[in-house]
Design a protein around this motif. Structure first.
Motif, PDB file in Angstrom:
ATOM      1  N   LEU A  42     -39.673  36.071  33.944  1.00 24.35           N
ATOM      2  CA  LEU A  42     -40.926  36.704  33.528  1.00 24.35           C
ATOM      3  C   LEU A  42     -42.128  35.870  33.949  1.00 24.35           C
ATOM      4  CD1 LEU A  42     -39.778  37.952  30.045  1.00 24.35           C
ATOM      5  CD2 LEU A  42     -40.628  39.410  31.885  1.00 24.35           C
ATOM      6  N   ARG A  43     -42.043  34.573  33.757  1.00 22.55           N
ATOM      7  CA  ARG A  43     -43.148  33.676  34.123  1.00 22.55           C
ATOM      8  C   ARG A  43     -43.353  33.658  35.634  1.00 22.55           C
ATOM      9  NH1 ARG A  43     -41.415  28.665  32.313  1.00 22.55           N
ATOM     10  NH2 ARG A  43     -41.632  29.480  30.228  1.00 22.55           N
ATOM     11  N   ALA A  44     -42.267  33.655  36.394  1.00 22.98           N
ATOM     12  CA  ALA A  44     -42.356  33.566  37.852  1.00 22.98           C
ATOM     13  C   ALA A  44     -42.897  34.848  38.483  1.00 22.98           C
ATOM     14  CB  ALA A  44     -40.995  33.236  38.434  1.00 22.98           C
ATOM     15  N   VAL A  45     -42.472  35.993  37.975  1.00 26.72           N
ATOM     16  CA  VAL A  45     -42.833  37.263  38.597  1.00 26.72           C
ATOM     17  C   VAL A  45     -44.068  37.892  37.958  1.00 26.72           C
ATOM     18  CG1 VAL A  45     -42.016  39.591  39.159  1.00 26.72           C
ATOM     19  CG2 VAL A  45     -40.454  37.642  39.320  1.00 26.72           C
ATOM     20  N   TRP A  46     -44.173  37.836  36.634  1.00 27.97           N
ATOM     21  CA  TRP A  46     -45.273  38.516  35.944  1.00 27.97           C
ATOM     22  C   TRP A  46     -46.265  37.581  35.282  1.00 27.97           C
ATOM     23  CZ3 TRP A  46     -40.308  40.548  35.860  1.00 27.97           C
ATOM     24  CH2 TRP A  46     -40.172  41.776  36.496  1.00 27.97           C
ATOM     25  N   ARG A  47     -46.119  36.314  35.488  1.00 29.66           N
ATOM     26  CA  ARG A  47     -47.036  35.282  35.005  1.00 29.66           C
ATOM     27  C   ARG A  47     -46.816  34.994  33.521  1.00 29.66           C
ATOM     28  NH1 ARG A  47     -46.265  35.053  39.577  1.00 29.66           N
ATOM     29  NH2 ARG A  47     -47.619  35.847  41.157  1.00 29.66           N
ATOM     30  N   PRO A  48     -47.419  33.946  33.013  1.00 25.39           N
ATOM     31  CA  PRO A  48     -47.133  33.453  31.653  1.00 25.39           C
ATOM     32  C   PRO A  48     -47.341  34.455  30.524  1.00 25.39           C
ATOM     33  CG  PRO A  48     -48.362  31.822  32.879  1.00 25.39           C
ATOM     34  CD  PRO A  48     -48.329  33.074  33.731  1.00 25.39           C
ATOM     35  N   ASN A  49     -48.174  35.440  30.704  1.00 25.49           N
ATOM     36  CA  ASN A  49     -48.450  36.388  29.616  1.00 25.49           C
ATOM     37  C   ASN A  49     -47.245  37.231  29.225  1.00 25.49           C
ATOM     38  OD1 ASN A  49     -51.032  35.425  29.881  1.00 25.49           O
ATOM     39  ND2 ASN A  49     -51.796  37.218  30.951  1.00 25.49           N
ATOM     40  N   SER A  50     -46.241  37.294  30.071  1.00 28.16           N
ATOM     41  CA  SER A  50     -45.118  38.196  29.844  1.00 28.16           C
ATOM     42  C   SER A  50     -43.863  37.523  29.307  1.00 28.16           C
ATOM     43  CB  SER A  50     -44.764  38.888  31.160  1.00 28.16           C
ATOM     44  OG  SER A  50     -45.865  39.605  31.637  1.00 28.16           O
ATOM     45  N   THR A  51     -43.903  36.252  28.975  1.00 28.40           N
ATOM     46  CA  THR A  51     -42.683  35.534  28.613  1.00 28.40           C
ATOM     47  C   THR A  51     -42.069  35.992  27.296  1.00 28.40           C
ATOM     48  OG1 THR A  51     -43.931  33.731  27.600  1.00 28.40           O
ATOM     49  CG2 THR A  51     -43.284  33.474  29.925  1.00 28.40           C
ATOM     50  N   GLU A  52     -42.777  36.757  26.524  1.00 28.59           N
ATOM     51  CA  GLU A  52     -42.246  37.206  25.234  1.00 28.59           C
ATOM     52  C   GLU A  52     -41.770  38.661  25.284  1.00 28.59           C
ATOM     53  OE1 GLU A  52     -41.720  35.079  22.794  1.00 28.59           O
ATOM     54  OE2 GLU A  52     -42.552  33.549  24.116  1.00 28.59           O
ATOM     55  N   GLN A  53     -41.484  39.189  26.469  1.00 27.07           N
ATOM     56  CA  GLN A  53     -41.080  40.587  26.591  1.00 27.07           C
ATOM     57  C   GLN A  53     -39.780  40.738  27.379  1.00 27.07           C
ATOM     58  OE1 GLN A  53     -44.384  42.656  28.300  1.00 27.07           O
ATOM     59  NE2 GLN A  53     -45.798  41.975  26.749  1.00 27.07           N
ATOM     60  N   PRO A  54     -38.666  40.184  26.878  1.00 29.25           N
ATOM     61  CA  PRO A  54     -37.405  40.275  27.633  1.00 29.25           C
ATOM     62  C   PRO A  54     -36.912  41.711  27.812  1.00 29.25           C
ATOM     63  CG  PRO A  54     -37.012  39.373  25.462  1.00 29.25           C
ATOM     64  CD  PRO A  54     -38.505  39.460  25.637  1.00 29.25           C
ATOM     65  N   GLU A  55     -37.271  42.628  26.922  1.00 25.17           N
ATOM     66  CA  GLU A  55     -36.834  44.018  27.070  1.00 25.17           C
ATOM     67  C   GLU A  55     -37.469  44.651  28.312  1.00 25.17           C
ATOM     68  OE1 GLU A  55     -40.536  43.876  24.841  1.00 25.17           O
ATOM     69  OE2 GLU A  55     -38.630  42.915  24.420  1.00 25.17           O
ATOM     70  N   TYR A  56     -38.665  44.235  28.673  1.00 27.30           N
ATOM     71  CA  TYR A  56     -39.335  44.704  29.875  1.00 27.30           C
ATOM     72  C   TYR A  56     -38.535  44.283  31.102  1.00 27.30           C
ATOM     73  CZ  TYR A  56     -43.002  45.235  33.388  1.00 27.30           C
ATOM     74  OH  TYR A  56     -43.715  45.594  34.493  1.00 27.30           O
ATOM     75  N   LEU A  57     -38.080  43.058  31.112  1.00 27.51           N
ATOM     76  CA  LEU A  57     -37.291  42.546  32.228  1.00 27.51           C
ATOM     77  C   LEU A  57     -35.963  43.288  32.350  1.00 27.51           C
ATOM     78  CD1 LEU A  57     -36.874  40.543  34.521  1.00 27.51           C
ATOM     79  CD2 LEU A  57     -35.968  38.942  32.841  1.00 27.51           C
ATOM     80  N   ARG A  58     -35.319  43.558  31.239  1.00 30.95           N
ATOM     81  CA  ARG A  58     -34.043  44.290  31.270  1.00 30.95           C
ATOM     82  C   ARG A  58     -34.221  45.676  31.890  1.00 30.95           C
ATOM     83  NH1 ARG A  58     -33.535  42.078  25.849  1.00 30.95           N
ATOM     84  NH2 ARG A  58     -32.190  40.255  26.013  1.00 30.95           N
ATOM     85  N   ALA A  59     -35.277  46.359  31.507  1.00 28.13           N
ATOM     86  CA  ALA A  59     -35.544  47.689  32.058  1.00 28.13           C
ATOM     87  C   ALA A  59     -35.851  47.603  33.551  1.00 28.13           C
ATOM     88  CB  ALA A  59     -36.710  48.339  31.317  1.00 28.13           C
TER      89      ALA A  59
END
Length: 68
Positions: A42-59
């Protein structure tokens, strides 16, 4: 991609990816022999703001799997 794990090849041989999908696939391809944590991806692809959204990554990974 030929017949492994339900993968299929497009008739044209091309798979169209959104920019984020391409970045995610490229990041993983550069780390083939490593396990990458959700928050690292999440940090590498969508930047630090997204590190608390693992469900987004799964989708997102589910969508990418269907395309390739």
């Amino acid at each position: 991609m030929a017949g492994r794990g339900g993968a299929r090849r497009k008739a044209s041989g091309e798979v169209h990816l959104a920019p984020d999908e391409f970045e995610l696939l490229a990041y993983l391809a550069r780390r083939l022999e490593r396990v990458v944590a959700h928050r690292v991806l999440l940090r590498a692809v969508w930047r630090p703001n997204s590190t608390e959204q693992p469900e987004y990554l799964r989708a997102f990974i589910d969508q990418l799997r269907k395309k390739i």
